[in-house]
Motif scaffolding. Structure first.
Motif, PDB file in Angstrom:
ATOM      1  N   ALA A  66      -4.216  -0.201   7.344  1.00  0.00           N
ATOM      2  CA  ALA A  66      -3.273  -1.331   7.259  1.00  0.00           C
ATOM      3  C   ALA A  66      -3.571  -2.429   8.291  1.00  0.00           C
ATOM      4  O   ALA A  66      -3.239  -3.588   8.077  1.00  0.00           O
ATOM      5  N   TYR A  67      -4.206  -2.033   9.397  1.00  0.00           N
ATOM      6  CA  TYR A  67      -4.458  -3.005  10.477  1.00  0.00           C
ATOM      7  C   TYR A  67      -5.949  -3.262  10.698  1.00  0.00           C
ATOM      8  O   TYR A  67      -6.336  -3.814  11.724  1.00  0.00           O
ATOM      9  N   SER A 113       0.128  -7.151   3.827  1.00  0.00           N
ATOM     10  CA  SER A 113       1.395  -7.356   4.542  1.00  0.00           C
ATOM     11  C   SER A 113       1.212  -7.733   6.004  1.00  0.00           C
ATOM     12  O   SER A 113       2.154  -8.220   6.631  1.00  0.00           O
ATOM     13  N   LYS A 114       0.061  -7.480   6.586  1.00  0.00           N
ATOM     14  CA  LYS A 114      -0.073  -7.669   8.022  1.00  0.00           C
ATOM     15  C   LYS A 114      -0.941  -8.900   8.323  1.00  0.00           C
ATOM     16  O   LYS A 114      -0.427  -9.984   8.453  1.00  0.00           O
ATOM     17  N   TYR A 118       2.259   7.564  10.504  1.00  0.00           N
ATOM     18  CA  TYR A 118       3.137   6.690   9.733  1.00  0.00           C
ATOM     19  C   TYR A 118       4.287   7.495   9.122  1.00  0.00           C
ATOM     20  O   TYR A 118       4.074   8.425   8.342  1.00  0.00           O
ATOM     21  N   THR A 152      -3.724  -3.446   3.137  1.00  0.00           N
ATOM     22  CA  THR A 152      -2.515  -4.174   2.753  1.00  0.00           C
ATOM     23  C   THR A 152      -2.673  -5.667   3.006  1.00  0.00           C
ATOM     24  O   THR A 152      -3.466  -6.074   3.863  1.00  0.00           O
ATOM     25  N   ASP A 211      -5.803   5.185   6.094  1.00  0.00           N
ATOM     26  CA  ASP A 211      -4.893   4.049   5.945  1.00  0.00           C
ATOM     27  C   ASP A 211      -5.346   2.976   6.932  1.00  0.00           C
ATOM     28  O   ASP A 211      -5.207   3.117   8.140  1.00  0.00           O
ATOM     29  N   CYS A 220      -4.306   7.112  10.054  1.00  0.00           N
ATOM     30  CA  CYS A 220      -4.097   5.673  10.071  1.00  0.00           C
ATOM     31  C   CYS A 220      -4.977   5.116  11.187  1.00  0.00           C
ATOM     32  O   CYS A 220      -4.828   5.499  12.340  1.00  0.00           O
ATOM     33  N   ASN A 249      -0.431   3.246  13.748  1.00  0.00           N
ATOM     34  CA  ASN A 249       0.900   2.678  13.929  1.00  0.00           C
ATOM     35  C   ASN A 249       1.841   3.846  14.194  1.00  0.00           C
ATOM     36  O   ASN A 249       1.873   4.761  13.373  1.00  0.00           O
ATOM     37  N   ARG A 260       4.666  -8.095  -1.241  1.00  0.00           N
ATOM     38  CA  ARG A 260       4.434  -6.686  -1.573  1.00  0.00           C
ATOM     39  C   ARG A 260       3.117  -6.487  -2.326  1.00  0.00           C
ATOM     40  O   ARG A 260       3.104  -6.244  -3.535  1.00  0.00           O
ATOM     41  N   SER A 270       0.836  -1.204   0.000  1.00  0.00           N
ATOM     42  CA  SER A 270       0.000   0.000   0.000  1.00  0.00           C
ATOM     43  C   SER A 270       0.868   1.250   0.000  1.00  0.00           C
ATOM     44  O   SER A 270       0.440   2.330  -0.392  1.00  0.00           O
TER      45      SER A 270
HETATM   46  C1  LIG Z   1       2.527  -1.836   7.356  1.00  0.00           C
HETATM   47  C2  LIG Z   1       1.840  -0.557   7.067  1.00  0.00           C
HETATM   48  C3  LIG Z   1       1.395  -0.252   5.783  1.00  0.00           C
HETATM   49  C4  LIG Z   1       1.489  -1.234   4.667  1.00  0.00           C
HETATM   50  O1  LIG Z   1       2.643  -1.205   3.983  1.00  0.00           O
HETATM   51  P1  LIG Z   1       2.811  -2.152   2.712  1.00  0.00           P
HETATM   52  O2  LIG Z   1       3.513  -1.257   1.760  1.00  0.00           O
HETATM   53  O3  LIG Z   1       1.449  -2.522   2.226  1.00  0.00           O
HETATM   54  O4  LIG Z   1       3.591  -3.324   3.158  1.00  0.00           O
HETATM   55  C5  LIG Z   1       0.731   0.932   5.579  1.00  0.00           C
HETATM   56  N1  LIG Z   1       0.515   1.795   6.590  1.00  0.00           N
HETATM   57  C6  LIG Z   1       0.927   1.522   7.834  1.00  0.00           C
HETATM   58  C7  LIG Z   1       0.629   2.476   8.907  1.00  0.00           C
HETATM   59  C8  LIG Z   1       1.610   0.341   8.117  1.00  0.00           C
HETATM   60  O5  LIG Z   1       2.018   0.096   9.361  1.00  0.00           O
END
Ligand SMILES: *Cc1c(COP(=O)(O)O)cnc(C)c1O
Length: 352
Positions: free
Chosen positions: A184-185, A212-213, A108, A210, A182, A151, A155, A221, A83
């Motif tokens: 992400a979580y 990723s989490k 972030y 994302t 955002d 976010c 984070n 990615r 993302s």
């Molecule tokens: C991990 C994270 C992302 C996601 O990053 P990617 O590029 O999708 O791996 C986005 N925003 C925050 C706040 C995060 O912690």
């Protein structure tokens, strides 16, 4: 002399995590405690044999799988190499010199870097007790503000706002200010997120997610976002034409179709997280209530945090120091397997 342009020369390098040596256990990057879904691994392996070909530039299967699992339409979605790629493109497409990007105090770090790259100014509104303060955000909006980024859950704070607060923010922001939520979580935050996705239809709000989490695909990615049509068309121009690798698209599609596996990861992570946080609180370390796969650990002062970090590293346990986020008295621990978190808690208790 050959020189980069001034905005790039003025940038500091992105602050990456120091992951220690290869034997250490990393709890520093909020990666999933579980491997990817077996279905994702199988799909990725099958896709590797097709890697002589470029990937689908429109992420057709992945967008279909995303739309099947969320209250969004396929044609609202763009996918990115994480993302981060989408967030970076959004900042570059909608802000430039003279413009302001407004984030939150502990927001972030990548956002500030992307803003600098765009030649715009980054400004952060104060948070309260590690929680985003919507009124402070609104008070920080100026005529130069083009983009507000939030976010949720946050984070490195790990806290979350009820989505009604996001709706209140959007309603009070000027309509010519873009809002980025955002998420992400979000998979770790049990509240209903459909009202936030619905904001996209207003034409002034973007939501990013994302894999990723919660989905455990940080190494593949893959991220995605929901965009109003006009914004989507502009962002599309800034993405690399074949941005998400063939095997990554296959893995992401398969894992999106395996929501049960993701929900198991979330439940397991939350249960270990809550026991870990309870142990810390019992020892006098007051971690905020987490709605993510990590815990923010506030210690008495920066010195305590450094000493605790050094003791953990000595034991091969790598947390993330939070000095770069304006929280030098804090460490951040990604949730790993229960025995690992017990070892972390054993050491942290001595630094309460
Ligand atoms: C991990 C994270 C992302 C996601 O990053 P990617 O590029 O999708 O791996 C986005 N925003 C925050 C706040 C995060 O912690």
């Amino acid at each position: 002399m050959i020189q980069a342009i001034p905005t790039v020369r003025a940038m500091a390098g992105y602050a990456l995590a120091d992951l220690g040596d290869s034997a250490a256990v990393s709890l520093a990057q909020n990666e999933s405690m579980r491997p990817p879904s077996p279905r994702a691994i199988e799909a990725g392996q099958a896709a590797l044999t097709q890697s002589a070909l470029y990937p689908d530039p429109d992420w057709t299967d992945l967008r279909r799988a995303i739309a099947a699992a969320h209250p969004v339409a396929e044609d609202q979605v763009l996918c990115g190499a994480g993302s981060m790629e989408l967030i970076g493109a959004l900042v570059r497409a909608f802000t430039g010199p003279g413009d302001e990007v407004l984030g939150t105090q502990y927001g972030y770090a990548f956002l500030a870097a992307a803003t600098q790259q765009a030649g715009a100014r980054y400004h952060a509104a104060p948070e309260r007790g590690y929680v985003v303060d919507i009124d402070a955000l609104l008070a920080a909006v100026t005529p130069a503000t083009r983009l507000v980024c939030l976010c949720n859950p946050g984070n490195p704070t790990s806290t979350r706002l009820p989505n009604t607060q996001i709706l209140r923010l959007r309603a009070a922001l000027p309509p010519d200010v873009l809002l980025l939520v955002d998420q992400a979580y979000a998979e770790f935050d049990a509240q209903d997120h459909s009202a936030v996705f619905e904001l996209v239809a207003r034409g002034d709000t973007v939501v990013t997610r994302t894999l990723s989490k919660a989905y455990g695909l940080a190494g593949a990615r893959v991220g995605w976002g929901v965009f109003p049509p006009v914004i989507r068309a502009q962002i599309r121009k800034l993405l690399n034409p074949n941005n998400v690798a063939l095997a990554s698209q296959a893995m992401a599609t398969a894992t999106m179709q395996d929501q049960a596996y993701m929900r198991e990861t979330v439940a397991l992570t939350a249960s270990i997280r809550d026991s870990f946080a309870r142990r810390l609180r019992a020892a006098g370390i007051h971690t905020p209530e987490s709605a993510t796969n990590f815990v923010l650990i506030p210690l008495r002062d920066a010195r305590k945090a450094q000493d605790a970090d050094a003791a953990l590293r000595e034991a091969g346990l790598i947390l993330r120091g939070m000095g770069g986020s304006g929280l030098p008295h804090c460490l951040r621990a990604t949730i790993g397997p229960a025995p690992v978190m017990a070892a972390v808690a054993d050491i942290l208790e001595d630094f309460a």
